[in-house]
Motif scaffolding. Sequence first.
Motif, short mmCIF file in Angstrom:
data_model
loop_
_atom_site.label_atom_id
_atom_site.label_comp_id
_atom_site.label_asym_id
_atom_site.label_seq_id
_atom_site.Cartn_x
_atom_site.Cartn_y
_atom_site.Cartn_z
N ILE A 6 -31.98 12.71 25.74
CA ILE A 6 -32.37 13.79 26.66
C ILE A 6 -32.08 13.36 28.09
O ILE A 6 -32.36 12.22 28.48
CB ILE A 6 -33.86 14.14 26.50
CG1 ILE A 6 -34.14 14.60 25.07
CG2 ILE A 6 -34.27 15.23 27.49
CD1 ILE A 6 -35.60 14.82 24.79
N ASN A 7 -31.50 14.26 28.83
CA ASN A 7 -31.16 13.98 30.22
C ASN A 7 -32.42 13.63 31.02
O ASN A 7 -33.43 14.32 30.95
CB ASN A 7 -30.48 15.21 30.83
CG ASN A 7 -29.86 14.89 32.18
OD1 ASN A 7 -30.56 14.54 33.11
ND2 ASN A 7 -28.56 15.02 32.26
N ASN A 8 -32.34 12.53 31.76
CA ASN A 8 -33.50 12.08 32.55
C ASN A 8 -33.91 13.12 33.59
O ASN A 8 -35.10 13.28 33.89
CB ASN A 8 -33.17 10.77 33.27
CG ASN A 8 -33.19 9.60 32.31
OD1 ASN A 8 -33.83 9.65 31.27
ND2 ASN A 8 -32.49 8.53 32.65
N ASN A 9 -32.94 13.84 34.11
CA ASN A 9 -33.22 14.87 35.10
C ASN A 9 -34.09 15.98 34.50
O ASN A 9 -35.02 16.48 35.15
CB ASN A 9 -31.91 15.45 35.63
CG ASN A 9 -32.13 16.37 36.81
OD1 ASN A 9 -32.89 16.05 37.73
ND2 ASN A 9 -31.49 17.52 36.79
N SER A 10 -33.80 16.36 33.24
CA SER A 10 -34.59 17.39 32.54
C SER A 10 -36.02 16.91 32.30
O SER A 10 -36.99 17.66 32.46
CB SER A 10 -33.94 17.75 31.21
OG SER A 10 -32.65 18.27 31.41
N GLN A 13 -37.91 17.00 35.49
CA GLN A 13 -38.21 18.39 35.85
C GLN A 13 -39.40 18.91 35.08
O GLN A 13 -40.32 19.52 35.65
CB GLN A 13 -36.98 19.26 35.60
CG GLN A 13 -37.08 20.66 36.16
CD GLN A 13 -35.80 21.45 35.95
OE1 GLN A 13 -34.83 20.96 35.38
NE2 GLN A 13 -35.80 22.68 36.41
N ILE A 14 -39.40 18.64 33.76
CA ILE A 14 -40.51 19.09 32.91
C ILE A 14 -41.82 18.42 33.32
O ILE A 14 -42.87 19.06 33.40
CB ILE A 14 -40.20 18.81 31.42
CG1 ILE A 14 -39.03 19.70 30.94
CG2 ILE A 14 -41.43 19.06 30.55
CD1 ILE A 14 -38.47 19.30 29.61
#
Length: 349
Positions: A6-10, A13-14
């Motif tokens: 999973i993208n670290n940015n996502s 954000q979550i």
Amino acid sequence: MKYKQINNNSINQIMLILIIILICILIFKNLLYYLPGFLGAITLYILFRNIYFKLTTRQKWNKSVTSIFFIILSIVFIVLPLWAIIDYLVPKLTIFLGNQQDIIAKFNTLKIYLSDKPFFKDIDLSNEALLASLQSLTRYIPSVLNSVAEVGINILVALFVLYFMQVHAKRMETYIYSAIPLSPKSKKEIWAEVKLMVKSNAIGIPILGLCQGVVAMIGYWFFGIENYILWGILTGVSSIIPVFGTMTVYVPICVITLASGQTANAIGLSVYCFLLVGGIDNILRFTILKQLGNVPPLITVFGVLLGLNMFGMLGLIFGPLILSSVGLLIRVYANEFGRSYVAEKELSE
């Protein structure tokens, strides 16, 4: 076998969204007592917004002075009339409920009159049932007094918050506008809906209640009803009751007048209330109130029920707003993610 990471940015954000939601829940839970004050400040801000910007932008008025001016207007035309009504009603209702002998005498007259009516045979009209009802109402008065204190505190909160909302209006609106992750079209729809509901209910409901209360008061005085000022005010207040409205007050008064042997007054008052007190509702809805905003009746009725349960008196404004937000959010979803939006995006690319 390779697993897709999973993208670290996502994740960030979550996590940030969850932290914001948790903090908002914590703040909401601990400041729930003052929620009506914040809602009142929002209502007053929306009502005064256009005039405030005209005075501060075009006329170059000082922001703080202008805000204090609107706070004084709110005190004179909103707070003081409400205080006067409450100050009049509470002692009168206390005296009325305390005079049990007079109430029982009128109740016995009504009971004798209804004793041979088929529909009322199965209803408990005993003196014990009446006294139990009176005791319940008497016990309710201290909670009303407490709610009056709560209203007073929230009025101070509303005026205090209103001052800072107005003084920092442009910065606040710019921040909120940029923080909402939606298209300009959706933002405009949300603002238009909020403004419509707040104005139509914050202005429309008091106008309707005032007109019906005054008309009813004149009728009660003309047809010889005791305490006509008290019953006129209660008739105006009852206009907020969904479906039945002012009938909840004037119908029992007409029936008691008829049962006491004043047939001519009872018939005259019934016709008067049905034609004028009830009719003024329709007249205002198709004239003044329609200019403020043509809100569907179902939204108003069920919105008021929802709002009174959630926010008390301010639920008259924000209940219909919450209910109408369902349809609004569906339109926003169509704007943001519907086929037309996708097609426009593809064409732009």
